[in-house]
Each structure stands twice: as C-alpha cells, then as structure tokens.
Design a protein around this motif. Sequence first.
Motif, short mmCIF file in Angstrom:
data_model
loop_
_atom_site.label_atom_id
_atom_site.label_comp_id
_atom_site.label_asym_id
_atom_site.label_seq_id
_atom_site.Cartn_x
_atom_site.Cartn_y
_atom_site.Cartn_z
N PRO A 6 0.84 -1.20 0.00
CA PRO A 6 0.00 0.00 0.00
C PRO A 6 0.87 1.25 0.00
N ASP A 7 0.34 2.31 -0.58
CA ASP A 7 1.02 3.60 -0.45
C ASP A 7 0.95 4.02 1.01
N LEU A 8 1.97 4.74 1.46
CA LEU A 8 1.88 5.36 2.78
C LEU A 8 0.74 6.37 2.77
N PRO A 9 0.05 6.56 3.89
CA PRO A 9 -1.04 7.54 3.94
C PRO A 9 -0.54 8.98 4.10
N TYR A 10 0.76 9.18 3.97
CA TYR A 10 1.39 10.50 4.10
C TYR A 10 2.71 10.42 3.35
N ALA A 11 3.33 11.56 3.13
CA ALA A 11 4.63 11.58 2.46
C ALA A 11 5.71 10.95 3.33
N HIS A 12 6.78 10.49 2.70
CA HIS A 12 7.87 9.85 3.44
C HIS A 12 8.48 10.75 4.51
N ASP A 13 8.44 12.05 4.28
CA ASP A 13 9.04 12.98 5.25
C ASP A 13 8.02 13.60 6.20
N ALA A 14 6.77 13.13 6.14
CA ALA A 14 5.69 13.77 6.91
C ALA A 14 5.82 13.55 8.42
N LEU A 15 6.49 12.48 8.83
CA LEU A 15 6.61 12.17 10.26
C LEU A 15 7.95 12.63 10.85
N ALA A 16 8.78 13.22 10.00
CA ALA A 16 10.14 13.58 10.44
C ALA A 16 10.12 14.54 11.62
N GLY A 17 9.21 15.51 11.60
CA GLY A 17 9.13 16.46 12.70
C GLY A 17 8.61 15.85 13.99
#
Length: 199
Positions: A6-17
């Motif tokens: 499945p695609d991630l439900p957010y961008a790869h860098d969305a959880l970085a913060g």
Amino acid sequence: MAFELPDLPYAHDALAGSGMSKETLEYHHDIHHKAYVDNGNKAIAGTEWEGKSVEEIIKGTYDKSAVAQNGIFNNASQYWNHNQFWEMMAPGGTAMPGELEKALVEAFGSVDKFKEDFSAAGAGQFGSGWAWLVKDTDGSLKVTKTENGVNPLCFGQTALLGCDVWEHSYYIDFRNKRPAYLTNFLDNLVSWENVASRM
C-alpha cells in the motif's frame, strides 16, 4: 488475493518532525514492507492459501505450539502488521477522542498508566516483535506483546494500536534506545482517532 504494497497515507518525510525520519520510512516501507509483499506472494503461490484473504492466511497458518513460525505466516502477518502500523500514525499525531480516553481510564486507571504499560511491553519484548493495545475476546482492553510477526488476530483479539519494535523501525532515529522510541511513538506519532475507530 495477491499481497500489494500500500502507499503510505502521508509523504515519506511527513513524520520527520515527530521523530520518524524520511530515511526510516524509506527503509521500513519501501524495502522491509515490500519484502514481506514479494516473499509472501512467492510463498503462497500454488498453495491452498492462494486467493485467500490475508486474515484467513494468518489465522490458518499460525502454529500456537511453535516458537518459529512458517514462512507463509511470517510474511502474511508482517504484511498485515505493517498495513495497520502506517494507518495508526499521523503527522504530529492526533488528539485522543473522549470515548477512547474514557475506555483507557476504565481499563488502566489513567492514560498515563496505559502508556507506561504499553511502553514496558514494547521495551520488554526480547528481540523482535510488537507491542499492542487490544480489545480481547471478552471486550476488555489489554496491553500485550508478541514475538516476531505474531499479532492479535492469532488470539481472536482486535488490534487497536500496534508498535513495531523490530530494530529497523527505530535504529536510524533512536539507535538502541527502544524505550525512547516507544515514548516518542505514544506522545508524537499515534493517530488516536484511528485507534478509536477500531473499537
């Protein structure tokens, strides 16, 4: 059915913060999760499990008497676990709905006590595995932990929240500090709305 990444439900860098880096998600989703998809499809090809749902495969191939599970189970269960894991997180986390907070207080005494128990389960899982908040067969909420890819489906439970404590989930960002990873997961990454929706 064939397993599909499945695609991630957010961008790869969305959880970085919030403490889970782009690099971690690139390795974890694009490489580790994809390997479970590819290996799972190879493992079920030509077997009785080809065409079955992933839930049927997990329940049908789990061997409660074995420490080491078979290849079909391992790949199917880890495929399912990760599908849930991505959905259980959100950029910046989410506020905890009132009904979930009430249920956690009733079950554990306080939300803080639930977090303490959940973190202890994850930190105390020897080697690879998962920490879970589950709704048990009697409707009660419990914190559990499982080895490797074993998950609540194996015990007739409903997975409300799961945290991957395999090293590939935290080593890039937290090195060997698994307890810090678990605290960050609970405080900054969990989509409590998703957890509540599973009740």
